[in-house]
Design an enzyme around this catalytic site. Sequence first.
Site, PDB file in Angstrom:
ATOM      1  CG  HIS A  20      -0.272   0.174   2.530  1.00 42.66           C
ATOM      2  ND1 HIS A  20      -0.819   0.900   3.558  1.00 42.66           N
ATOM      3  CD2 HIS A  20       0.912  -0.276   3.005  1.00 42.66           C
ATOM      4  CE1 HIS A  20      -0.013   0.877   4.608  1.00 42.66           C
ATOM      5  NE2 HIS A  20       1.045   0.168   4.297  1.00 42.66           N
ATOM      6  CB  CYS A  49       4.540   5.143   5.006  1.00 42.48           C
ATOM      7  SG  CYS A  49       5.427   4.185   6.246  1.00 42.48           S
ATOM      8  CG  HIS A  94       5.412   0.679   2.471  1.00 42.66           C
ATOM      9  ND1 HIS A  94       4.699   1.847   2.276  1.00 42.66           N
ATOM     10  CD2 HIS A  94       5.014   0.194   3.674  1.00 42.66           C
ATOM     11  CE1 HIS A  94       3.915   2.064   3.317  1.00 42.66           C
ATOM     12  NE2 HIS A  94       4.086   1.072   4.181  1.00 42.66           N
ATOM     13  CG  HIS A 115       3.219  -3.551   6.066  1.00 37.35           C
ATOM     14  ND1 HIS A 115       4.221  -3.116   6.906  1.00 37.35           N
ATOM     15  CD2 HIS A 115       2.650  -2.433   5.563  1.00 37.35           C
ATOM     16  CE1 HIS A 115       4.248  -1.802   6.911  1.00 37.35           C
ATOM     17  NE2 HIS A 115       3.311  -1.352   6.102  1.00 37.35           N
ATOM     18  CG  ASP A 145      -2.517 -13.498   1.014  1.00 28.92           C
ATOM     19  OD1 ASP A 145      -1.576 -12.847   1.532  1.00 28.92           O
ATOM     20  OD2 ASP A 145      -2.402 -14.680   0.643  1.00 28.92           O
ATOM     21  CG  HIS A 146       0.310 -12.577  -2.121  1.00 30.37           C
ATOM     22  ND1 HIS A 146       0.006 -13.416  -1.073  1.00 30.37           N
ATOM     23  CD2 HIS A 146       1.658 -12.610  -2.271  1.00 30.37           C
ATOM     24  CE1 HIS A 146       1.133 -13.956  -0.628  1.00 30.37           C
ATOM     25  NE2 HIS A 146       2.154 -13.486  -1.334  1.00 30.37           N
ATOM     26  CD  GLU A 175       2.031  -0.881   9.554  1.00 33.83           C
ATOM     27  OE1 GLU A 175       1.354  -0.352   8.674  1.00 33.83           O
ATOM     28  OE2 GLU A 175       2.641  -0.235  10.433  1.00 33.83           O
TER      29      GLU A 175
END
Length: 148
Positions: free
Chosen positions: A27, A46, A52, A54, A92-93, A137
Amino acid sequence: MAGLYGTNSAAERIGHITRAQSFSACHRLHSIHLSDEENKRVYGKCNNPNGHGHNYKVEVTVRGKIDSLTGMVMNLTDLKRCIEEVIMVPLDHKNLDKDVPYFANVVSTTENVAVYIWDNMVKVLPSNLLYEIKIHETDNNIVIYRGE
């Protein structure tokens, strides 16, 4: 003396169940309501235009009466299915900002990811069962949301 400590009736007992699930997503922290300079000042690195990622760890906690027949607050298989539907499939992904419509106009902070998960978990869980969404996170940054 035993009466001082309550009864042994399982129907009157309240339990909490937590299931953990990890997902990976990227994100960019950027608000459409702020200028580019304000975004850089508020979000720092960020706000990188390329985003970037997580490896999030989410803990979903439900709270309710322990059923006297099954001995469960909720069947963990059902909770796992709800988590798959609400967290894994849409998040996810994924690029949260580009792949999840909710974040088109909402900054994809971990706080807002927790709200998103809460709002969608309450739709698939039995009424009044969801207690808490906790998102790690990073090892050091953790968000807790309880629907308030």
